[in-house]
Design a protein around this motif. Structure first.
Motif, short mmCIF file in Angstrom:
data_model
loop_
_atom_site.label_atom_id
_atom_site.label_comp_id
_atom_site.label_asym_id
_atom_site.label_seq_id
_atom_site.Cartn_x
_atom_site.Cartn_y
_atom_site.Cartn_z
N PRO A 35 11.43 2.09 8.35
CA PRO A 35 10.55 1.51 7.20
C PRO A 35 10.28 3.51 6.97
CG PRO A 35 9.95 1.78 9.11
CD PRO A 35 11.11 2.35 9.79
N SER A 36 9.81 3.56 5.53
CA SER A 36 9.00 4.90 6.00
C SER A 36 7.59 5.23 5.54
CB SER A 36 9.62 5.30 3.38
OG SER A 36 8.93 4.15 2.75
N LEU A 37 7.02 5.57 4.60
CA LEU A 37 5.47 6.16 4.93
C LEU A 37 5.21 5.32 4.42
CD1 LEU A 37 4.44 9.39 6.03
CD2 LEU A 37 4.20 7.21 7.38
N ASN A 38 5.54 5.10 3.16
CA ASN A 38 4.62 4.00 1.60
C ASN A 38 5.43 2.94 1.82
OD1 ASN A 38 5.54 6.28 0.20
ND2 ASN A 38 7.08 6.32 -1.51
N MET A 39 6.57 2.46 2.74
CA MET A 39 5.83 1.05 3.26
C MET A 39 4.77 0.89 4.15
SD MET A 39 8.67 -0.98 5.98
CE MET A 39 7.98 -2.89 6.30
N LEU A 40 4.06 1.63 5.17
CA LEU A 40 2.92 1.77 5.77
C LEU A 40 2.05 1.56 5.05
CD1 LEU A 40 1.68 1.86 8.73
CD2 LEU A 40 1.81 4.30 7.67
N TYR A 41 2.20 2.41 4.11
CA TYR A 41 0.62 1.93 3.01
C TYR A 41 0.47 1.23 2.06
CZ TYR A 41 1.22 7.23 4.03
OH TYR A 41 1.25 8.42 4.88
N ALA A 42 2.09 0.17 1.73
CA ALA A 42 2.02 -0.49 1.20
C ALA A 42 1.28 -1.83 1.75
CB ALA A 42 3.79 -0.89 0.75
N LEU A 43 1.78 -1.92 3.29
CA LEU A 43 1.23 -2.73 3.86
C LEU A 43 -0.72 -2.99 4.12
CD1 LEU A 43 3.78 -2.24 7.56
CD2 LEU A 43 4.21 -4.31 5.39
N GLU A 44 -0.24 -1.67 4.12
CA GLU A 44 -2.42 -1.49 3.94
C GLU A 44 -2.48 -1.64 2.78
OE1 GLU A 44 -6.30 -0.15 6.03
OE2 GLU A 44 -3.85 -0.68 6.33
N GLY A 45 -1.92 -1.30 1.34
CA GLY A 45 -2.71 -1.49 0.80
C GLY A 45 -2.32 -3.73 0.07
#
Length: 129
Positions: free
Chosen positions: A45-55
């Motif tokens: 997973p990319s960091l963008n996925m991490l941020y999207a999960l938080e979003g």
């Protein structure tokens, strides 16, 4: 009834494979733990996925997650990922080529529907990957 995750199909497939099937499941474990579960399973997973999960948890697009919060999430994830033992020749999980709703009652499983507003910065929904 559980709320479906509003992120991209690859992320949904990865999360389903690590036991996170709804927004309620995601809220129960948190964005960082969900991200780390995917890493432990051999996904990338990319960091963008991490941020999207938080979003998704905050009810906003991943690009609207404040920069300070993103840095905090990234640091937490990096610390937890560092604790994952290195793989010993095990292959990473297989690539996801299609996502199907296997809970369909009759006949062949129907394709799952996704909203892809995560790529649209003006989108008000919280979506990813």
């Amino acid at each position: 009834m559980s709320t479906p995750l509003k992120i991209g199909p690859k992320s949904v497939a990865w999360l389903r494979q690590v036991g996170i099937r709804s927004q309620e499941d995601l809220a129960a474990v948190g964005a960082v733990a969900a991200y780390v579960k995917c890493k432990r399973a051999g996904f990338r997973p990319s960091l963008n996925m991490l941020y999207a999960l938080e979003g998704t948890l905050l009810g906003c697009h991943w690009q609207k997650v404040p920069e300070a919060r993103r840095a905090e999430l990234s640091a937490q994830a990096e610390a937890q990922v560092a604790l994952i033992p290195p793989s010993r020749g095990r292959a990473a999980a297989l690539a996801v080529s299609a996502v199907r709703d296997v809970s369909a009652e009759a006949g062949e499983a129907a394709p799952m529907e996704f909203s892809f507003g995560f790529d649209e910065p003006g989108s008000s929904s919280a979506e990813d990957h």
